[in-house]
Scaffold this active site. Structure first.
Site, PDB file in Angstrom:
ATOM      1  N   HIS A 265       0.790  -1.233   0.000  1.00  0.00           N
ATOM      2  CA  HIS A 265       0.000   0.000   0.000  1.00  0.00           C
ATOM      3  C   HIS A 265       0.825   1.287   0.000  1.00  0.00           C
ATOM      4  O   HIS A 265       0.325   2.344  -0.398  1.00  0.00           O
ATOM      5  CB  HIS A 265      -0.929   0.004   1.216  1.00  0.00           C
ATOM      6  CG  HIS A 265      -2.195   0.771   1.014  1.00  0.00           C
ATOM      7  ND1 HIS A 265      -2.278   1.898   0.221  1.00  0.00           N
ATOM      8  CD2 HIS A 265      -3.442   0.580   1.489  1.00  0.00           C
ATOM      9  CE1 HIS A 265      -3.514   2.355   0.226  1.00  0.00           C
ATOM     10  NE2 HIS A 265      -4.246   1.575   0.984  1.00  0.00           N
TER      11      HIS A 265
ATOM     12  N   TYR B 288     -14.237   6.153   9.087  1.00  0.00           N
ATOM     13  CA  TYR B 288     -13.240   6.632   8.117  1.00  0.00           C
ATOM     14  C   TYR B 288     -13.649   6.174   6.737  1.00  0.00           C
ATOM     15  O   TYR B 288     -13.813   4.979   6.498  1.00  0.00           O
ATOM     16  CB  TYR B 288     -11.869   6.060   8.481  1.00  0.00           C
ATOM     17  CG  TYR B 288     -10.720   6.451   7.585  1.00  0.00           C
ATOM     18  CD1 TYR B 288      -9.694   7.252   8.060  1.00  0.00           C
ATOM     19  CD2 TYR B 288     -10.630   6.015   6.268  1.00  0.00           C
ATOM     20  CE1 TYR B 288      -8.620   7.603   7.249  1.00  0.00           C
ATOM     21  CE2 TYR B 288      -9.574   6.364   5.450  1.00  0.00           C
ATOM     22  CZ  TYR B 288      -8.574   7.150   5.946  1.00  0.00           C
ATOM     23  OH  TYR B 288      -7.517   7.503   5.153  1.00  0.00           O
TER      24      TYR B 288
ATOM     25  N   THR C 121      -4.734  10.503  -0.448  1.00  0.00           N
ATOM     26  CA  THR C 121      -6.092  10.365   0.071  1.00  0.00           C
ATOM     27  C   THR C 121      -6.298  11.283   1.266  1.00  0.00           C
ATOM     28  O   THR C 121      -5.339  11.758   1.881  1.00  0.00           O
ATOM     29  CB  THR C 121      -6.393   8.918   0.523  1.00  0.00           C
ATOM     30  OG1 THR C 121      -5.478   8.545   1.557  1.00  0.00           O
ATOM     31  CG2 THR C 121      -6.285   7.957  -0.631  1.00  0.00           C
TER      32      THR C 121
END
Length: 609
Positions: A460, A576, A589
């Protein structure tokens, strides 16, 4: 979503006397390093082709006795220092180049500035669907006038606006709004007091540092996001951070494992070639608003390297080979022959050779990748101790420097309506597998199952999921609709049987290394066993019905999550939702707090008889 729990540069402590704030030297150091990295990227991306065109056009005009500078070239020539080294002809050439360079820089900066100002307008986001104001229509027309007709991947990068630093007052206001539905009156009053104290005492100093960093770098938050949210995390990245991608649910182009792997790998290499050449058009909102493309830079030839305090990302400009895992053994497969990408038939031959290899794994080899699935510190220590010399170093470098990682899995997975839980097992296999059959540190691991189904597990830190999504869509479409298969399910074409077979990677793992591998495997297996996964196709309705109700599908799902959680738990929790910031340069993001006062009021009304 990965979450960081270290605050090295900025430290806060809530004490009975209020907030205690400490700024370390690390903050200043990070500001400096972020700026250096930002300016290096700008220099590398500088295009000199258009500059050469301007210089040659100006020189040609002067040769034809047409002065495009309106006398500026002669003025520059007059101002040049007199020297025996500079002949009259040389002085003319130098002055022409100087004028051309200045004109080119002015045009480039003006173009970028105009486009950046236009792209800073975001009023189009807040207009009702289907009703566009005159100002937005005028703005879209101007964008189309100054934009590139056939833009390349990075054509708009230097023209994207910077992510703005929000005012402290607005940040505090939004924060208090986000926690209000979760706190009773007394706790909210206490939180409001702390927020006011932070706003008056600590925030102004921090805000100055953020403004300084925003001036010095292209994005004031993305490098810290990568560092502190991802790379400094010391817990396993498997499950906690890595994510997965699935194959078609109802279509399997072929059940021949080697053939499917070959077509998929070839499709991915075609995408990488287009990516390297910048031939992929940038993502555009409304067809005119470009999004940042910088996350695509590290999709290939990238590996996360473990460290004791923080990990780092190793990215190479190119890689000519692939690392493959099958039945506990590792292989190195060359992807090029004679300077050309191997065709699918040749790749199928190579993968079939691996599948047919009867050799057994060396001691410790089968579960070696468990080191990438466990805690980061033991992996960093083991890497330094056992993989810094000899065949272990050579083999590890072959994996870390590969274009990406491929697992030829022995299991079969996919959508099987007659088999309950088949999608759960499919998802868990891609999310963590056996905890030792995916190399979780690679930018992504491609998994090809025995029945021809494919999937991927992606690290990620280097980019967010939509970037892999673009690759995945291209790969599936190319595999199914362009490359295709023979009637027998094999790749089209005749293989070159003169190709050297895949190279088996060699390991010499001492008992201490095997002990470290087993320790990481225990940690990873405990984490995998704790994952309760329920995955199923929902076909009752889709986004079309939601849109016909004049409702946002995303809002529909977010409200549904709140309602389901409240019915299950009887309370609300901080929620979230990731939202991309790729309309800004090097954006990644940001957080949407979907548990709002309006959402909780709706949920309570649904729960009221």
């Amino acid at each position: 979503m990965a979450e960081a729990h270290q605050a090295v540069a900025f430290q806060f402590t809530v004490t009975p006397e209020g907030l205690d704030f400490h700024l370390s030297r690390e903050a200043v150091r990070q500001l400096y390093l972020a700026g250096i990295s930002s300016w290096k990227k700008r220099f590398v991306r500088a295009k000199v082709g258009s500059w050469m065109v301007v210089v040659m056009a100006t020189a040609g005009s002067c040769y034809c006795q047409v002065d495009p500078s309106l006398g500026l070239i002669g003025h520059i020539q007059h101002c040049l220092p007199h020297s025996d080294m500079l002949t009259p002809q040389a002085r003319t050439v130098v002055s022409t180049v100087l004028f051309s360079t200045g004109a080119w820089l002015a045009a480039v900066l003006l173009f970028r500035r105009v486009l950046r100002v236009l792209l800073s307008y975001h009023g189009w986001m807040f207009e009702p669907h289907g009703h566009m104001s005159r100002s937005t229509r005028l703005w879209m027309a101007l964008i189309k006038m100054v934009s590139f007709r056939k833009p390349l991947l990075y054509s708009f990068q230097s023209s994207l606006p910077k992510l703005p630093v929000p005012p402290v007052k607005a940040t505090i206001k939004r924060y208090l709004e986000s926690v209000r539905p979760l706190l009773d009156d007394d706790k909210y009053a206490e939180m409001a007091t702390l927020a006011k104290e932070f706003q008056e005492k600590t925030a102004p100093r921090l805000q100055r540092y953020l403004h300084l960093k925003s001036w010095w770098t292209t994005n004031y938050v993305s490098d810290w996001w990568e560092e502190y949210v991802y790379l400094r995390g010391r817990s396993p990245i498997m499950v906690n951070s890595n994510y997965y991608a699935m194959d078609f649910l109802y279509v399997t182009p072929t059940h021949v494992q080697a053939a499917r792997a070959a077509n998929v790998v070839h499709s991915i290499l075609l995408y990488r070639r287009r990516l390297d050449r910048g031939e992929i058009p940038p993502m555009m909102a409304l067809g005119v608003v470009p999004m940042c493309s910088y996350q695509s830079e590290r999709m290939f030839n990238t590996t996360r390297i473990p460290g004791k305090e923080t990990d780092t990302l190793l990215h190479l400009a190119d890689s000519k080979h692939l690392a493959v895992y099958h039945k506990g053994r590792y292989y190195k497969v060359w992807l090029y022959y004679g300077g050309q990408i191997l065709p699918p038939a040749d790749l199928e031959l190579q993968f079939q050779r691996i599948l047919d290899d009867p050799s057994a794994p060396k001691p410790g080899e089968e579960r070696l990748a468990a080191l990438t699935a466990g805690d980061r510190v033991p992996w960093a220590e083991a890497r330094t101790r056992f993989f810094s010399h000899g065949p272990n170093k050579t083999s590890l470098e072959a994996i870390e420097r590969a274009a990406f990682f491929l697992t030829l899995d022995e299991e079969e997975h996919g959508q099987q309506p007659a088999t309950p839980g088949c999608m759960d097992a499919y998802a868990k296999s891609l999310l963590h597998g056996s905890c030792y059959d995916r190399w979780f540190d690679k930018s992504f691991t491609l998994v090809v199952f025995k029945n021809g189904k494919v999937g991927a597990n992606a690290e990620h830190s280097w980019a967010d999921a939509p970037i892999i999504g673009h690759l995945w869509e291209f790969m599936l479409a190319t595999d199914k609709f362009q490359l295709g298969y023979t009637e027998g399910g094999h790749c089209k074409g005749d293989p070159n049987r003169q190709l050297a077979p895949p190279q088996r990677l060699q390991w010499d793992l001492p008992p201490e290394a095997i002990t470290a591998i087993e320790g990481s495997l225990r940690v990873a297996q405990a984490l995998a066993d704790d994952v309760d996964f329920c995955c199923f196709p929902f076909s009752t309705f889709g986004k079309g019905l939601i849109k016909r109700c004049r409702t946002s599908p995303d809002a529909f799902i977010q409200i549904s999550l709140q309602l389901a959680h409240f019915r299950d738990k009887g309370s609300f929790c901080l929620t979230y939702e990731a939202s991309m910031t790729r309309l800004f340069r090097e954006g990644r993001t940001e957080t949407v707090r979907s548990c709002t006062a309006e959402a909780t009021a709706f949920v309570r009304s649904m729960a009221d008889p």
